[in-house]
Design a protein around this motif. Structure first.
Motif, PDB file in Angstrom:
ATOM      1  N   LEU A   1      53.456  10.459  67.773  1.00  0.00           N
ATOM      2  CA  LEU A   1      54.304  10.246  66.596  1.00  0.00           C
ATOM      3  C   LEU A   1      55.769  10.148  67.021  1.00  0.00           C
ATOM      4  CD1 LEU A   1      54.713  10.268  63.479  1.00  0.00           C
ATOM      5  CD2 LEU A   1      54.798  12.754  63.612  1.00  0.00           C
TER       6      LEU A   1
ATOM      7  N   HIS B   1      41.859  10.888  57.886  1.00  0.00           N
ATOM      8  CA  HIS B   1      40.611  11.678  57.949  1.00  0.00           C
ATOM      9  C   HIS B   1      40.610  12.780  56.883  1.00  0.00           C
ATOM     10  CE1 HIS B   1      43.358  13.176  61.206  1.00  0.00           C
ATOM     11  NE2 HIS B   1      43.304  14.208  60.396  1.00  0.00           N
TER      12      HIS B   1
ATOM     13  N   VAL C   1      56.202  12.941  52.740  1.00  0.00           N
ATOM     14  CA  VAL C   1      55.281  13.167  51.614  1.00  0.00           C
ATOM     15  C   VAL C   1      54.139  14.039  52.121  1.00  0.00           C
ATOM     16  CG1 VAL C   1      53.699  12.080  49.972  1.00  0.00           C
ATOM     17  CG2 VAL C   1      55.775  10.860  50.670  1.00  0.00           C
ATOM     18  N   ASP C   2      53.851  15.125  51.409  1.00  0.00           N
ATOM     19  CA  ASP C   2      52.693  15.938  51.792  1.00  0.00           C
ATOM     20  C   ASP C   2      52.178  16.655  50.544  1.00  0.00           C
ATOM     21  OD1 ASP C   2      51.785  16.954  54.893  1.00  0.00           O
ATOM     22  OD2 ASP C   2      50.985  18.110  53.191  1.00  0.00           O
TER      23      ASP C   2
ATOM     24  N   LEU D   1      49.103  11.457  48.974  1.00  0.00           N
ATOM     25  CA  LEU D   1      49.461  10.161  49.568  1.00  0.00           C
ATOM     26  C   LEU D   1      48.813   8.983  48.852  1.00  0.00           C
ATOM     27  CD1 LEU D   1      47.073   8.721  51.541  1.00  0.00           C
ATOM     28  CD2 LEU D   1      47.466  10.807  52.806  1.00  0.00           C
TER      29      LEU D   1
END
Ligand SMILES: C[S@@+](CC[C@H](N)C(=O)[O-])C[C@H]1O[C@@H](n2cnc3c(N)ncnc32)[C@H](O)[C@@H]1O
Length: 272
Positions: free
Chosen positions: A60, A163, A105-106, A132
């Motif tokens: 990332l 996932h 965003v979470d 999301l």
């Protein structure tokens, strides 16, 4: 998924969450005994998971650095951002250009609490508490509208998160990617990777285990071909779709994943 339904802000320490388990694997402190116990159980079947998590986080960071430095990206929308750790997306991007904007965003309330604390002084970065799959709500959120100009290229991240959501014609990964892509300017990038296994027993065991542990807040371990399908129609940057530690490795010494029962698999696609 019921659109617009407010997410619970209650933190339940007794039910493991993906965010807190991942935090534990990365060596963080924002997790509880239930999260650590779930990681211990998982390790019995997929013992390479800590290395996998560390390499995913490095991937990332490399991607954000590369998109900012080599591709001129200055706006990032990070879905499923995770608990703050070292070298978060905004810190990596702002090392290249302090004016870079980031929206996190979470759906985990713990991410919201720790994210807000970290970002108090940063006007160019925010964290939104949302699922999301709620594309409309995320894109029209006042903070998103303030920080991201969707007439210009943006990097949209779905790093190690698909996932966590199940397949669904309207709300599965394919549908989310389609909805999001329709809103992006040409020259935008999609970063996507997720847990995959080509071993059906591992896929079944881990999917069932995580589904039970998180009380249904989980999707499934998929296959490389499922990830590849998400990139259809995008120009995939070199080196293509790969096990993430092999995506443009830098000079830092990376931990080697000794076993590969499951891997993080993905890459970066550009909208033409
Ligand atoms: C494995 S972590 C990945 C964190 C970060 N993207 C990374 O790659 O380092 C997955 C994150 O996705 C979040 N997540 C899971 N399902 C989600 C959903 N439906 N909507 C928003 N976030 C979600 C979890 O709370 C967790 O923080």
């Amino acid at each position: 998924m019921q659109p617009g339904k407010p997410l619970s802000t209650k933190i339940d320490a007794t039910v493991p969450t993906a965010a807190r388990m991942y935090d534990h694997y990365l060596g963080g402190k924002d997790n509880y005994a239930a999260d650590r116990a779930a990681c211990e159980e998982l390790d019995k079947v997929v013992p390479s998971t800590r290395t996998l998590a560390l390499n995913n986080r490095r991937f990332l960071q490399r991607i954000v650095r590369t998109l900012a430095r080599e591709y001129g990206i200055r706006q990032f929308l990070d879905h499923g951002s995770g608990l703050p750790t070292q070298d978060n997306v905004h810190q990596v991007a702002q090392q290249i250009d302090p004016s870079a904007h980031v929206v996190y965003v979470d759906n985990d309330p713990m991410v919201l609490v720790h994210g807000r604390a970290l970002l108090e002084q940063d006007e160019r970065t925010t964290v939104i508490h949302a699922d999301l799959r709620e594309t409309e709500a995320i894109f029209t959120h006042p903070d998103t509208e303030r920080l991201i100009d969707f007439s210009q290229p943006v990097a949209v991240l779905f790093n190690s998160v698909f996932h966590c959501i199940p397949d669904s014609g309207t709300d599965g990964p394919q549908a989310v990617v389609r909805r999001v892509s329709e809103r992006l300017a040409p020259g935008s990038y999609l970063v996507m990777c997720q847990l995959v296994s080509e071993d059906p027993e591992v896929r079944e065991f881990v999917t069932d285990f995580m589904d039970q542990a998180t009380q249904g807040h989980w999707g499934r371990v998929r296959q490389e071909k499922d990830v590849a399908a998400l990139f259809e129609g995008l120009d995939i940057l070199d080196p293509g779709l790969v096990e993430v530690s092999t995506w443009r490795p830098d000079t830092e010494v990376a931990p080697r994943q000794l076993t590969q029962e499951w891997i993080e698999f993905g890459g970066v696609g550009r909208l033409g």
